[in-house]
Design a protein around this motif. Structure first.
Motif, PDB file in Angstrom:
ATOM      1  N   THR A  79       0.752  -1.237  -0.083  1.00  0.00           N
ATOM      2  CA  THR A  79       0.085  -0.342   0.068  1.00  0.00           C
ATOM      3  C   THR A  79       1.008   1.285   0.146  1.00  0.00           C
ATOM      4  OG1 THR A  79      -0.077   0.275   3.014  1.00  0.00           O
ATOM      5  CG2 THR A  79      -2.011  -0.949   1.375  1.00  0.00           C
ATOM      6  N   ALA A  80       0.391   2.340   0.260  1.00  0.00           N
ATOM      7  CA  ALA A  80       1.330   3.762   0.189  1.00  0.00           C
ATOM      8  C   ALA A  80       2.130   4.057   1.365  1.00  0.00           C
ATOM      9  CB  ALA A  80       0.646   4.850   0.171  1.00  0.00           C
ATOM     10  N   ARG A  81       1.906   3.165   2.066  1.00  0.00           N
ATOM     11  CA  ARG A  81       2.235   3.046   3.334  1.00  0.00           C
ATOM     12  C   ARG A  81       4.031   1.781   2.941  1.00  0.00           C
ATOM     13  NH1 ARG A  81      -2.021   1.908   5.694  1.00  0.00           N
ATOM     14  NH2 ARG A  81      -1.460  -0.235   6.614  1.00  0.00           N
ATOM     15  N   ASP A  82       3.817   2.056   2.356  1.00  0.00           N
ATOM     16  CA  ASP A  82       4.798   0.968   2.051  1.00  0.00           C
ATOM     17  C   ASP A  82       5.868   1.164   0.690  1.00  0.00           C
ATOM     18  OD1 ASP A  82       4.410  -1.721   3.343  1.00  0.00           O
ATOM     19  OD2 ASP A  82       2.868  -1.644   2.110  1.00  0.00           O
ATOM     20  N   ILE A  83       5.509   2.507   0.107  1.00  0.00           N
ATOM     21  CA  ILE A  83       6.808   3.499  -0.730  1.00  0.00           C
ATOM     22  C   ILE A  83       7.853   3.813   0.136  1.00  0.00           C
ATOM     23  CG2 ILE A  83       7.249   5.503  -2.028  1.00  0.00           C
ATOM     24  CD1 ILE A  83       3.851   4.430  -2.506  1.00  0.00           C
ATOM     25  N   VAL A 221      11.647   6.201 -10.911  1.00  0.00           N
ATOM     26  CA  VAL A 221      12.036   4.445 -10.082  1.00  0.00           C
ATOM     27  C   VAL A 221      12.775   5.392  -8.596  1.00  0.00           C
ATOM     28  CG1 VAL A 221      13.182   2.598  -9.530  1.00  0.00           C
ATOM     29  CG2 VAL A 221      10.702   3.372 -11.921  1.00  0.00           C
ATOM     30  N   GLY A 222      13.519   5.947  -9.251  1.00  0.00           N
ATOM     31  CA  GLY A 222      15.004   6.555  -8.631  1.00  0.00           C
ATOM     32  C   GLY A 222      13.949   7.728  -7.189  1.00  0.00           C
ATOM     33  N   HIS A 223      12.499   8.329  -7.939  1.00  0.00           N
ATOM     34  CA  HIS A 223      12.367   9.190  -6.621  1.00  0.00           C
ATOM     35  C   HIS A 223      11.137   8.554  -6.171  1.00  0.00           C
ATOM     36  CE1 HIS A 223      10.223  13.230  -5.690  1.00  0.00           C
ATOM     37  NE2 HIS A 223       8.640  12.176  -6.418  1.00  0.00           N
ATOM     38  N   VAL A 224      10.457   7.245  -6.383  1.00  0.00           N
ATOM     39  CA  VAL A 224       9.464   6.753  -5.764  1.00  0.00           C
ATOM     40  C   VAL A 224      10.278   6.045  -4.708  1.00  0.00           C
ATOM     41  CG1 VAL A 224       7.846   4.986  -5.619  1.00  0.00           C
ATOM     42  CG2 VAL A 224       7.721   6.400  -7.666  1.00  0.00           C
ATOM     43  N   LEU A 225      11.725   5.169  -4.836  1.00  0.00           N
ATOM     44  CA  LEU A 225      12.352   4.102  -3.924  1.00  0.00           C
ATOM     45  C   LEU A 225      12.855   4.988  -3.510  1.00  0.00           C
ATOM     46  CD1 LEU A 225      13.548   1.590  -6.517  1.00  0.00           C
ATOM     47  CD2 LEU A 225      12.167   1.266  -4.309  1.00  0.00           C
ATOM     48  N   GLY A 226      13.185   6.417  -2.870  1.00  0.00           N
ATOM     49  CA  GLY A 226      13.916   7.059  -2.947  1.00  0.00           C
ATOM     50  C   GLY A 226      16.203   7.626  -2.762  1.00  0.00           C
TER      51      GLY A 226
END
Length: 779
Positions: A79-83, A221-226
């Motif tokens: 879910t969004a909490r896992d990003i 992808v980098g943005h979402v993974l941090g």
């Protein structure tokens, strides 16, 4: 780039400008071409699927995923909490497109969670077991609903203005004010969206994505993974079609696959089925065009005032540049002395619409052709005569300035139309059709000849750049990598031809490799018809650098001048000696000559000030014309496309066979958009046309029964593009406007051509029949 070297290269015949076969054609027909779902699956591969909203607009009150998690084979539910990074896949920088919805959903089919399981079937079955409680909110799914509810705009609108349209309109002898509806379109690529992510050490992840924009996937992808972009490598060998639908829309699947892969330490693949793909991804924008046109007795336009409202969906995506480009093409091939054009990118509770072949240009052009049609029927003239009266003129005529203040300095539309009118025998056939319609009670015919003028370049200036990496190995074989992506359009073949031509070697000596962000960074999307222009020039620049080193090596070794070194087919002449290309390269290697180069190209001359509505957003224009004849059954609205003749401008073609195929394919896809492809949402906001059973793309049997396609072989780009060629990806789609205009003429015959039928698109048999019945009442 050294212009003299470029001009010299142009003068030598070689692999460029020849009808080479598509590099993967034999693989396509035999099934040997590898797409992402054909790649060997890594050990321990997991499969993901989407958990989608069943509300168009609602607050999420509670989510119960216990049954999903407990389903056999399920490994994880995200879910969004896992990003780990940002929950955002927006390509516009507006940060308005969450990867997974958190507290609110804004379209029916919006992803809320993702299921990761041992098998694709287990993931899909488990996703249906979620229990979600909603509090419904007001929603609207179309432009009318958006206007009625005072919907906000998803991005900043644009206005183009030149002259004094208010006073010119007031002083015009004739004025027409009306409205046109233009339908959207599903991309319906053969390969659905797909992504596979393989986790690496530390922050690294490798993503295989079916995308037109590898660098954007890398960034998101980098943005979402941090993580920084250098931790993400994106690979694309080929796509099974894109048409703009894989410019931004692949981010959802790539990002979820990457998050799951890094979370679980296992490779993860996402491959939605056709229904899920159509529901969850964007489409061509619907438009509502409100127009007013003022004109004189001869049908010459004096003023235009038009607003282009678009169904954009719940987020901005690419709606800003799409609606901008609609205004850039709202002139079609016509000069407007006084003009005001306004865009209205409206928010709706539907999936966010996106790029589609033509990128708003077809919708803008279609509105212009409707105005031409209005004038023709109002003045009792042939639509082609009104078109001719309003064409842009030649430099010095005072009729060359576009609504965005760019001079049309390369205008060849007059010659294109003249030649097609003659070769298609338009005048005689039109007279015969008018005579046929006088005595035919049921079947009516129509014919139309319509022009195309399409601007080439990204309207965001920064995107008009490309890189390439070229290696020559010791045996004389060549490795090519560039930032463009292959979606069946033949880009890889064309750029390989450029390289083979530059070195004067057989094209089979050039190895075409997958696009990868690890070799060519900061790539622009393969879009805006600019793939060959940008990447071809970047590859040429790389070859130029290597050749300069090779020439310098030859002058030292053989003691000759640079002018005595010449690259000939598969060999190099140095003074009086000729050396086979592989032998020459081997000697250069032994002499420690660098045989690798990174090429770069940026489009010159272009600039754009959006706030002022002024500039030169396009490097050049591509032109074309199509003449189409149709037969309509006035009792049912059904029709046949009897014949189409096309003359299209691709400059000096890099590959006539591939370019002809692009013209044919673009026309048929455009014909589908304007005739059979209809998108429907129900009152609950559900997309009803979400599968081949409910959405009709053209079949082979729907193509014109007589289909004559010719390239304007005499044309050469006035600008020094690669080989003096012109772009061919998008412009041919708008040739299909001739089909809609021909249908309109057939319908108009019911009222003796005295009334403009105002036939909206798509002109389905139902819509044609309703137009016939409406005009019968006026006869």
């Amino acid at each position: 780039m050294d212009k003299s070297a470029f001009e010299k290269r142009e003068s030598i015949d070689g692999p460029m400008h020849a009808s080479q076969p598509h590099d993967s054609a034999h693989k396509h027909v035999t099934g040997a071409a590898d797409y992402i779902d054909d790649l060997p699956e890594p050990a321990g591969l997991l499969h993901g699927t989407l958990g989608l909203s069943d509300r168009a607009h609602a607050e999420i009150i509670a989510i119960d995923l216990s049954a999903v998690t407990a389903y056999p084979g399920v490994v994880r539910v995200l879910t969004a909490r896992d990003i780990p990074g940002a929950n955002d896949t927006s390509s516009s920088g507006m940060h308005d497109e969450p990867l997974l919805a958190e507290s609110k959903v804004e379209f029916h089919g919006q992803p809320i969670f993702a299921v990761i399981a041992e098998t694709r079937e287990a993931a899909r079955r488990a996703a249906r077991l979620a229990r979600i409680d909603y509090r419904d909110l007001p929603h609207w799914t179309d432009i009318d609903g958006a206007l009625a509810n005072g919907s906000p705009l998803v991005c900043e609108p644009m206005t183009l203005k030149r002259g004094e349209p208010e006073s010119a309109m007031a002083g015009a002898k004739h004025r027409i004010k009306a409205r046109m509806r233009i339908g959207g379109q599903e991309h319906f690529y053969l390969e659905s969206q797909i992504a596979m992510a393989i986790p690496g050490e530390d922050e690294e992840v490798t993503v295989w994505s079916s995308t037109q924009h590898p660098s954007e996937i890398q960034h998101i992808v980098g943005h979402v993974l941090g993580v920084p972009s250098n931790a993400v490598t994106v690979n694309v060998r080929r796509m099974g079609g894109g048409f703009g639908g894989k410019e931004t829309q692949g981010s959802l699947f790539a990002a979820l696959a990457a998050v799951a892969a890094k979370t679980l330490g296992r490779a993860v693949k996402f491959r939605p089925d056709r229904d899920e793909d159509m529901v969850a991804t964007g489409k061509r924008h619907d438009f509502l065009v409100d127009y007013e046109v003022g004109f004189d007795d001869e049908g010459r336009i004096e003023a235009v005032d038009a607003a282009y409202a678009a169904r954009c969906g719940f987020s901005s995506d690419l709606s800003g540049p799409v609606t901008d480009r609609a205004l850039f093409h709202a002139d079609s091939s016509y000069y407007y002395p006084h003009v005001r054009l306004v865009s209205k990118p409206l928010k709706t509770h539907t999936v966010s619409n996106t790029a589609f072949r033509g990128f708003g240009g077809p919708q803008g052009m279609l509105g212009a052709e409707r105005m031409i049609e209005e004038i023709a029927y109002a003045r009792g003239k042939d639509t082609l005569d009104i078109r001719r009266a309003n064409f842009y003129g030649q430099p010095g005529s005072g009729r060359t300035l576009t609504p965005y203040h760019q001079e049309v300095s390369d205008n060849i539309i007059h010659r294109i139309v003249d030649e097609l009118e003659e070769s298609a025998d338009y005048r005689a056939r039109r007279e015969a059709i008018v005579e046929f319609n006088r005595s035919s009670r049921v079947v009516r015919k129509g014919i139309a000849l319509t022009p195309v003028k399409f601007g080439i370049s990204f309207t965001m200036t920064a995107l008009n750049q490309a890189g390439a990496l070229v290696h020559i190995y010791q045996d004389g074989s060549i490795h090519l990598n560039h930032g463009g992506t292959e979606m069946g359009q033949g880009l890889y073949t064309k750029v390989a031809q450029v390289l083979a031509d530059s070195f004067q070697v057989d094209i089979n000596r050039v190895k075409i490799s997958a696009a990868t962000t690890g070799k060519v960074p900061n790539t622009s999307a393969t879009a805006a018809s600019s793939g060959s222009d940008l990447n071809g020039m970047a590859a040429f620049d790389a070859s130029r650098q290597i050749k300069e080193r090779l020439v310098a090596f030859a002058t030292r070794k053989w003691g000759v001048s640079a002018g005595e070194v010449q690259f000939l087919p598969n060999r190099v002449r140095v003074g009086h000696d000729e050396v086979l290309f592989p032998d020459f390269i081997r000697q250069a290697y032994l002499a420690r000559v660098q045989l690798s180069a990174a090429g770069f190209y940026k489009t010159p001359k272009i600039h754009w000030d959006r706030k002022a509505g002024r500039g030169t957003p396009f490097y050049y224009f591509a032109y074309g014309a199509a003449c189409t004849e149709v037969s309509v059954d006035t009792l049912t609205g059904e029709y046949l496309v009897d014949r189409t003749d096309i003359l299209h401008d691709v400059g000096r073609s890099l590959n006539p066979a591939i370019d002809t195929g692009q013209v044919e394919g673009g026309f048929v896809q455009g014909m589908g958009w304007l005739t059979t492809e209809e998108l429907w949402w129900d009152a609950a906001g559900r997309l009803c046309t979400h599968a081949p059973s409910t959405y009709k793309i053209p079949l082979a049997s729907d193509r014109p029964k007589i289909f004559n396609v010719k390239l304007a072989e005499w044309s050469q780009n006035l600008e020094p593009t690669i080989g003096r060629s012109k772009a061919v990806g998008e412009p041919p789609l708008m040739l299909a406007i001739s089909v809609l205009e021909a249908l309109s003429m057939a319908v108009a015959s019911v009222a003796d051509y005295r009334v403009c039928p105002r036939l909206d698109s798509p002109a389905t048999p139902e819509r044609v029949l309703m137009a016939v019945e409406r005009l019968k009442g006026m006869a």
